[in-house]
Design a protein around this motif. Sequence first.
Motif, PDB file in Angstrom:
ATOM      1  N   ASP A 217       0.664  -1.134   0.137  1.00  0.00           N
ATOM      2  CA  ASP A 217       0.257   0.270   0.548  1.00  0.00           C
ATOM      3  C   ASP A 217       0.772   1.098  -0.015  1.00  0.00           C
ATOM      4  N   LEU A 218       2.092   0.514   0.283  1.00  0.00           N
ATOM      5  CA  LEU A 218       2.812   2.155   0.703  1.00  0.00           C
ATOM      6  C   LEU A 218       4.258   3.148  -1.146  1.00  0.00           C
ATOM      7  N   ARG A 220       4.595   4.877  -4.408  1.00  0.00           N
ATOM      8  CA  ARG A 220       4.895   6.335  -5.219  1.00  0.00           C
ATOM      9  C   ARG A 220       3.594   6.541  -5.830  1.00  0.00           C
ATOM     10  N   SER A 221       2.645   8.178  -5.796  1.00  0.00           N
ATOM     11  CA  SER A 221       1.854   8.246  -6.617  1.00  0.00           C
ATOM     12  C   SER A 221       2.110   7.611  -8.424  1.00  0.00           C
ATOM     13  N   THR A 247       1.003  -0.045   6.570  1.00  0.00           N
ATOM     14  CA  THR A 247       0.575   0.723   5.788  1.00  0.00           C
ATOM     15  C   THR A 247      -0.242   1.856   7.056  1.00  0.00           C
ATOM     16  N   GLU A 297      -4.065   8.346   1.253  1.00  0.00           N
ATOM     17  CA  GLU A 297      -3.814   9.139   0.036  1.00  0.00           C
ATOM     18  C   GLU A 297      -3.271  10.656   0.888  1.00  0.00           C
ATOM     19  N   THR A 300       0.342   9.196   0.795  1.00  0.00           N
ATOM     20  CA  THR A 300       1.668   9.000  -0.062  1.00  0.00           C
ATOM     21  C   THR A 300       2.548  10.114  -0.352  1.00  0.00           C
ATOM     22  N   GLU A 301       1.415  11.621  -0.898  1.00  0.00           N
ATOM     23  CA  GLU A 301       1.355  12.373  -0.710  1.00  0.00           C
ATOM     24  C   GLU A 301       2.903  12.883   0.379  1.00  0.00           C
ATOM     25  N   ASP A 304       6.027  10.925  -0.880  1.00  0.00           N
ATOM     26  CA  ASP A 304       6.371  11.454  -2.545  1.00  0.00           C
ATOM     27  C   ASP A 304       7.430  12.497  -2.428  1.00  0.00           C
ATOM     28  N   ALA A 328       7.795   2.233  -4.641  1.00  0.00           N
ATOM     29  CA  ALA A 328       7.715   1.894  -3.615  1.00  0.00           C
ATOM     30  C   ALA A 328       8.335   1.903  -2.071  1.00  0.00           C
ATOM     31  N   TYR A 330       8.669   3.202   2.190  1.00  0.00           N
ATOM     32  CA  TYR A 330       9.105   4.460   2.987  1.00  0.00           C
ATOM     33  C   TYR A 330      10.677   4.820   2.864  1.00  0.00           C
TER      34      TYR A 330
END
Length: 397
Positions: A217-218, A220-221, A247, A297, A300-301, A304, A328, A330
């Motif tokens: 689930d982790l 990049r956009s 996640t 969401e 994620t930003e 990024d 993917a 972090y």
Amino acid sequence: MYNFNEIIDRRNTNAMNTDGFREYIFHADKTMTFPYKDEEFVRMWVADMEFATPDVIIEGIKERLDKSIFGYTRILSDDYYNAFVDWCRRRYGWSFEREHLVMSNGIIPALFELVDYICELDEKVIFFTPSYAYFKYAADFHNRESVFTDLVEEEGDFYVDFENLEAKASDEKTKLFILCNPHNPTGRVWSEEELRRMGEICIENDLWIISDEIHCDLLRSGEKHIPLAKVFPDYDKLITCMAPSKTFNMAGLMISNIIIPNDDLRSIWLSRHYNFDNPLSVAGAQAAYEKGEPWLEELTEYLDENFRFTKEYLSANLPKAVFNIPQATYLAWVDVGEYFKKDEDLPMFFAYEAGVLLEGGNMFVQNSDGYIRLNLACPKTILEEGLKRICEAVNNK
Ligand code: LCS
């Protein structure tokens, strides 16, 4: 809007991250000292986040707390399955049968058990290197041999050496392939074509596969996760592991999903596993899958941006480091080998010289000399300080 910039004090919570680093990274006890106080370190090591678990999860746990009895618990209703399978349908276009889902306190304990259930004593486990070291520990613990297949690095990107995989998979003693999908520590998201080739090699050689998808689930956009089991829906010697732990930053709640389509293996699991769950963890995980997506969401930003910043900062201040933003996780997997001697202990160097806790080198089994792994799941101000210290320490060497 969630506040990912908030700095949360984790001391006095028995957090591995703040209090367990001597033992985990340095195999040392409290007597080990550094030129920094413990609270002065920038901590970029163990794979959990410096961000608060989303409030919808905490609310879900509170609602369960209000029911005031915490007796023996197993997932008996369909609610949890429905929440999780809906998550999988929505996010990966994949689903699985209710009866194939079993629960584990963690993916690591599940790996330990599955190696024992699947492999005879003289049979071998194969996985990509560098690797999350617990894949090897799971084999070691049961006296099974590990076979490594090195990923190949080209200008900071990582690829599978399919010929090597095929040669090693065809050893008749190789029985189990553990795939990290997406891959820790490189952050590779495997393409459908890569997954297909890996799976075909395993099927030709009659291997079992565990696809550890804990980081799925982790992303990049713009990236997309493909469960291996979606590519091979009819191959039942394929186990999928997923969890809300990475996640949603709830690893300490110890709940993970293990999907075992093979009836015989699943009955071995059900007869030998300790099949009880923590009621607070079940409530938290269900709330995560039902209500956690908006938080994810925003996360994620934020990640990024932390990756964009890290890439830019390292290019400017550590030009001989090789690093590309991963698809993917972090985690940043950075080759700083140009600055160090081959056998230098990188976690020790950065702890002493930079006051930064990180993992690297042979903590990732093999094919990892000269690499450090930085956990970027922290407020930007902490990331800036960590990168500054890392670059200064290397440039002052
Ligand atoms: N599988 C992979 C690929 C992981 O990266 C981790 C945690 C786990 C399983 C742990 O699963 P659990 O037992 O918690 O469900 N990775 C960590 C890491 O790289 N550093 O600290 C933890």
